[in-house]
Design a protein around this motif. Structure first.
Motif: not given
Length: 235
Positions: A1-14, A103-112
């Motif tokens: 369940m935690s892995s689901y909540w960690d994948c915030k949009p736009p990470a739909y594939e995750g 970017a304007p109009g979309r959610d922030t993408i976070t990578l690490s």
């Protein structure tokens, strides 16, 4: 369940992958005789499976809408490569990189990802044609300074977007009797070589390997230290 909540949009594939794993796990439990024998548990698992199925449908629908909107706005997949150079001009080691893409109009993408040999790479990341990059590195070894920077980017025709991050530095003059005292004045956890480089001691050019103690007297030390800011170059 935690892995689901960690994948915030736009990470739909995750999110879809996490939901499928939840579905498989819940289905396996619902068929287990031990759990089927307990009415309350069996009922809960039944509701859980229905909820997962419903969420799968919604997520798949949102993914399709998102992808259509992204294409309309011009988003495309690119490979990202980040090069990290420390304040002494060497590849950064024992660091973890954190990158935010906005970017304007979309959610922030976070990578690490951990920095290996001064480089971090990500394959097939869908980003907008223009936006901003916020980059930060944190030590994964001994406690050390943190460096960060922000810059804009604009996609060209290349498949790869490369960002070079070079730590900025400055020279400080410190009055001290030893390198240990210098380190203490720079920061309680500062380490020679990692957080500062000795340039001169008592006006004389410092030679690596020579003594770094001035006895009981204080002398002037010149040291190069990172400012905590990255100079960023996007290609």
């Amino acid at each position: 369940m935690s892995s689901y909540w960690d994948c915030k949009p736009p990470a739909y594939e995750g999110r879809l992958i996490a939901l499928e794993k939840l579905k498989t796990g819940a289905a396996k439990l619902s068929k287990d005789a031990k759990y089927k024998a307990v009415a309350e548990v069996a009922e809960f698992l039944g509701y859980l499976l229905k909820d997962i199925e419903a969420e799968l449908k919604v997520t798949k629908r949102d993914k399709i809408k998102h992808e259509a909107n992204e294409k309309k706005l011009g988003a495309r997949e690119v490979d990202l490569q980040f090069v990290f150079v420390d304040f002494l001009g060497s590849p950064m080691l024992s660091q973890k990189a954190f990158i935010e893409i906005k970017a304007p109009g979309r959610d922030t993408i976070t990578l690490s990802k951990p920095v290996k040999g001064g480089v971090v790479s990500f394959k097939g990341i869908e980003i907008m044609p223009v936006g901003t990059l916020r980059i930060m590195t944190v030590s994964t070894g001994k406690a050390s300074h943190i460096s960060s920077g922000v810059t804009t980017y604009k996609l060209g025709t290349a498949k790869t977007l490369t960002v070079r991050s070079e730590e900025d530095s400055k020279i400080r003059k410190i009055s001290a009797g030893s390198s240990a005292q210098v380190a203490k004045k720079i920061g309680s956890k500062a380490t020679a070589g990692a957080d500062f480089k000795i340039l001169k001691v008592g006006g004389e050019v410092f030679v690596e390997g020579q003594t770094t103690t001035a006895g009981n007297k204080s002398v002037s030390w010149e040291v190069r230290v990172p400012t905590g800011a990255f100079k960023l170059t996007v290609k």
